[in-house]
Structure formats: C-alpha cells, structure tokens
Write a protein that holds these residues in place. Structure first.
Motif, PDB file in Angstrom:
ATOM      1  N   GLY A 159       0.795  -1.222   0.000  1.00  0.00           N
ATOM      2  CA  GLY A 159       0.000   0.000   0.000  1.00  0.00           C
ATOM      3  C   GLY A 159       0.824   1.265   0.000  1.00  0.00           C
ATOM      4  O   GLY A 159       2.012   1.270   0.334  1.00  0.00           O
ATOM      5  N   VAL A 160       0.160   2.352  -0.378  1.00  0.00           N
ATOM      6  CA  VAL A 160       0.759   3.685  -0.311  1.00  0.00           C
ATOM      7  C   VAL A 160      -0.311   4.655   0.166  1.00  0.00           C
ATOM      8  O   VAL A 160      -1.459   4.623  -0.286  1.00  0.00           O
ATOM      9  CB  VAL A 160       1.356   4.112  -1.672  1.00  0.00           C
ATOM     10  CG1 VAL A 160       0.299   4.168  -2.766  1.00  0.00           C
ATOM     11  CG2 VAL A 160       2.059   5.454  -1.546  1.00  0.00           C
ATOM     12  N   LEU A 161       0.068   5.515   1.108  1.00  0.00           N
ATOM     13  CA  LEU A 161      -0.827   6.522   1.648  1.00  0.00           C
ATOM     14  C   LEU A 161      -0.106   7.859   1.657  1.00  0.00           C
ATOM     15  O   LEU A 161       1.094   7.915   1.933  1.00  0.00           O
ATOM     16  CB  LEU A 161      -1.257   6.199   3.095  1.00  0.00           C
ATOM     17  CG  LEU A 161      -1.981   4.905   3.405  1.00  0.00           C
ATOM     18  CD1 LEU A 161      -1.000   3.759   3.626  1.00  0.00           C
ATOM     19  CD2 LEU A 161      -2.840   5.077   4.658  1.00  0.00           C
ATOM     20  N   GLY A 162      -0.842   8.932   1.389  1.00  0.00           N
ATOM     21  CA  GLY A 162      -0.241  10.248   1.518  1.00  0.00           C
ATOM     22  C   GLY A 162      -0.683  11.204   0.433  1.00  0.00           C
ATOM     23  O   GLY A 162      -1.627  10.966  -0.324  1.00  0.00           O
ATOM     24  N   GLY A 163       0.027  12.318   0.345  1.00  0.00           N
ATOM     25  CA  GLY A 163      -0.255  13.325  -0.666  1.00  0.00           C
ATOM     26  C   GLY A 163       0.551  13.049  -1.912  1.00  0.00           C
ATOM     27  O   GLY A 163       1.778  12.959  -1.867  1.00  0.00           O
ATOM     28  N   PHE A 164      -0.115  12.910  -3.037  1.00  0.00           N
ATOM     29  CA  PHE A 164       0.564  12.553  -4.282  1.00  0.00           C
ATOM     30  C   PHE A 164       0.950  13.781  -5.105  1.00  0.00           C
ATOM     31  O   PHE A 164       1.429  13.658  -6.220  1.00  0.00           O
ATOM     32  CB  PHE A 164      -0.305  11.616  -5.124  1.00  0.00           C
ATOM     33  CG  PHE A 164      -0.619  10.298  -4.455  1.00  0.00           C
ATOM     34  CD1 PHE A 164       0.014   9.920  -3.272  1.00  0.00           C
ATOM     35  CD2 PHE A 164      -1.552   9.437  -5.011  1.00  0.00           C
ATOM     36  CE1 PHE A 164      -0.287   8.711  -2.659  1.00  0.00           C
ATOM     37  CE2 PHE A 164      -1.849   8.216  -4.408  1.00  0.00           C
ATOM     38  CZ  PHE A 164      -1.220   7.856  -3.224  1.00  0.00           C
ATOM     39  N   HIS A 165       0.696  14.974  -4.591  1.00  0.00           N
ATOM     40  CA  HIS A 165       1.094  16.244  -5.207  1.00  0.00           C
ATOM     41  C   HIS A 165       0.550  16.381  -6.620  1.00  0.00           C
ATOM     42  O   HIS A 165       1.233  16.855  -7.537  1.00  0.00           O
ATOM     43  CB  HIS A 165       2.622  16.400  -5.210  1.00  0.00           C
ATOM     44  CG  HIS A 165       3.064  17.823  -5.015  1.00  0.00           C
ATOM     45  ND1 HIS A 165       3.506  18.615  -6.053  1.00  0.00           N
ATOM     46  CD2 HIS A 165       3.104  18.606  -3.914  1.00  0.00           C
ATOM     47  CE1 HIS A 165       3.812  19.815  -5.587  1.00  0.00           C
ATOM     48  NE2 HIS A 165       3.574  19.838  -4.294  1.00  0.00           N
ATOM     49  N   LEU A 166      -0.720  16.012  -6.777  1.00  0.00           N
ATOM     50  CA  LEU A 166      -1.374  16.095  -8.081  1.00  0.00           C
ATOM     51  C   LEU A 166      -2.572  17.046  -8.058  1.00  0.00           C
ATOM     52  O   LEU A 166      -3.346  17.090  -9.012  1.00  0.00           O
ATOM     53  CB  LEU A 166      -1.835  14.702  -8.529  1.00  0.00           C
ATOM     54  CG  LEU A 166      -0.723  13.670  -8.750  1.00  0.00           C
ATOM     55  CD1 LEU A 166      -1.314  12.284  -8.970  1.00  0.00           C
ATOM     56  CD2 LEU A 166       0.173  14.071  -9.914  1.00  0.00           C
ATOM     57  N   GLY A 167      -2.715  17.792  -6.975  1.00  0.00           N
ATOM     58  CA  GLY A 167      -3.894  18.635  -6.825  1.00  0.00           C
ATOM     59  C   GLY A 167      -3.742  20.059  -7.304  1.00  0.00           C
ATOM     60  O   GLY A 167      -4.703  20.827  -7.279  1.00  0.00           O
TER      61      GLY A 167
END
Length: 317
Positions: free
Chosen positions: A246-254
């Motif tokens: 898994g991966v959790l967090g902010g993907f900096h795509l916003g």
C-alpha cells in the motif's frame, strides 16, 4: 529488511473529514456516532498531514509521529479526540521543510514534554521562497530552525541517507526520481544555500517505508515531491522487498498546473505495481482521488482525519 507483525496508522491531520464513511475490515473511522455523540470532541481538518504509527514486533511496540500538519490546533485537538498518549511517542520524523508538514511540530513537542529524537534532512532548514508573476512568498519556512526544535525538546538527527528507526520501519533518505513524467517544474520555488539563490530541488523530502510480515511494503508518502511511483520504486530497491502492499499520503497532483495526462499516467503506474491499498490524501487533489477510485476501486481508500488503518501479518492475502 526486517519486518513488523502489526502496523497501526492513525491520521492525526488531513485535509478532509467525512462522518458518513463506514468502517471497513481494516479501517476504523470517526463516523456518525462519534460526531453526534462526542465524548472528547470531533476531529478537525486543515491543509496539512500527520500520521501516528504504531509498529509491533515480538510484542514490543514503537510509536512514531510522522509530520505534524500546518498548525498546532488540529494535531493537539485530534490527539485528544482520539485518545493519543503523547508519552508513548518514541520518535518524530519530518518529511520535509514545508509548513503544512512541520507547522504543528512545536505544539506536539510541548505535549510530549521530554527530549525525543527527531529525524529530518539537513536541507529542510535552508530558507525557501516562492517567486511567481502573481505572488512573492519570502522565506515561508522561517518557522523551522534546528535551534528552535532543540529548544522545544527535539534531539535533532539531521541525516541525508536512509535510516532504520524500528524493526520493519526505515526512512527513505533522498529519493531519486526514476519515472520521467514525475520530474516537477520548480515554478518559482527557490532556496538559499551557501549564500546563493538556487531553484529549490526539495532534496530534503523523505518517506517512511514499513515492511509488514507476510504482507509487504507500506509506503507513507506525505506530499509526493519525488513522485509517488518513484517513491515506491525506491522503496523496493532500498529494501530488497518486491511485494508492495500500500501507499498513503499526498501525491502532489492537486495543483492547478497538473495535467490530466500526468494524473492518468500516475494511476496507470499504480495499477501496474499491483497495490492492494491506495490512499491519495492531502495534496493529491479531487481529480487524482476520483481517477484512482474509478480505475482501481478495489484498492482505493479515502483516509480522513481520525481514521485508523491496521495491517497485521495474519491479514496477508
């Protein structure tokens, strides 16, 4: 890499609250009963992120605070709402020197009330600015200094390389961007180093990598500055563990300048890596959340402030 037997991840701070979301087999949320019949209060949200990890191996648990949100208000309030015991925190890690990740750190250190190791990249302390045609934000990370952290109770561990911090948990160290389309355009981000002004490489950015016995790697990627796919590839290479869970967090795509093509390429890459849990949070943006939810519905999880995820060795699929 060593592994842990049980991993609990509590979201102390995130951009979102949603009391209507149900619990799942592995995620417990602050739902309608907690909001309508609050005993300690209801969680607060802000533009920031903070995780509380508890990793248990052979009956011993290590508790880690990873990032601290934008301000001291929600992290302290939400910790009270969730019954967090500040005395249990063994270590603190800051992912990088941006205020939406370190802003609540002084309030958190005060709540701990004792000297606690704090891991951070040394470049996090370089003055940072944003210069664009429509704005000038000068030295926006002035609230983060090594001197003030030490004064607040941190035993600062400034390190560039990966670091094992508990059985089954390590920091990523500097993350090479290995996926071509994940290279960010600086867009006016500047840093001051050795008396010179440079484009800011955000080389202080790091993630946490957790290996759960029989399950695989869980990567906490709070802001995606190195690209979420590059972070996942780095975690596999660094640990020698192939299984990505898994991966959790902010993907900096916003951000407004992010193209739909980049979002679609990212989602395709996540699908190719066979993840069972994908939780785009914080700065991921609605478009990316929607894209993951539509393309990978079995893996998508919307994590909100107050949610707790538990992964155990016995739950390996």
């Amino acid at each position: 890499m060593q592994s842990c037997d049980r991993l609990s991840i509590t979201v102390l701070v995130d951009n979102y609250i949603d009391m209507l979301m149900p619990n799942t087999a592995t995620i417990r949320r602050q739902g309608m009963p907690e909001h309508f019949l609050p005993r300690r209060g209801t969680p607060l949200a802000e533009n920031g992120i903070s995780f509380l990890l508890k990793a248990t191996t052979a009956g011993r648990t290590t508790t880690i605070l990873f990032d601290a949100g934008m301000s001291g208000i929600p992290i302290i309030h939400n910790a009270k709402v969730l019954g967090v015991d500040w005395d249990e925190i063994d270590q603190v890690v800051l992912s990088h020197g941006h205020p939406d990740h370190f802003g609540g750190i002084y309030a958190a250190l005060e709540a701990m009330g004792r000297r606690v190791p704090l891991i951070v990249h040394p470049s996090a302390f370089h003055p940072r600015s944003i210069k664009r045609p429509d704005m000038m934000i000068q030295y926006f990370n002035r609230g983060l200094t090594e001197h003030e952290l030490v004064e607040a109770g941190a035993a600062v561990v400034a390190v560039r390389e990966p670091l094992d911090i508990a059985p089954g948990i390590m920091t990523s160290g500097e993350i090479p961007i290995s996926v071509d389309f994940e290279h960010e355009v600086p867009a006016g981000r500047m840093s001051i180093r050795d008396g010179h002004v440079h484009p800011d490489p955000i080389d202080d950015y790091l993630t946490l990598i957790i290996n759960v016995t029989g399950v695989g790697l869980v990567v906490l990627d709070p802001c995606g500055h190195s690209g979420v796919l590059s972070s996942l590839d780095h975690a596999q290479k660094l640990t020698g563990v192939d299984a990505l869970h898994g991966v959790l967090g902010g993907f900096h795509l916003g951000h407004a300048g992010i193209t739909q093509q980049k979002i679609d390429q990212t989602v395709a890459g996540l699908g190719e890596r066979g993840l069972k849990l994908i939780a785009p949070m914080h700065c991921s943006g609605f478009r990316a959340q929607r894209a993951v939810a539509e393309a990978l519905p079995e893996s998508f999880a919307l994590m909100t402030a107050g949610a707790e995820l538990v992964i155990e060795a016995s739950s390996a699929a």
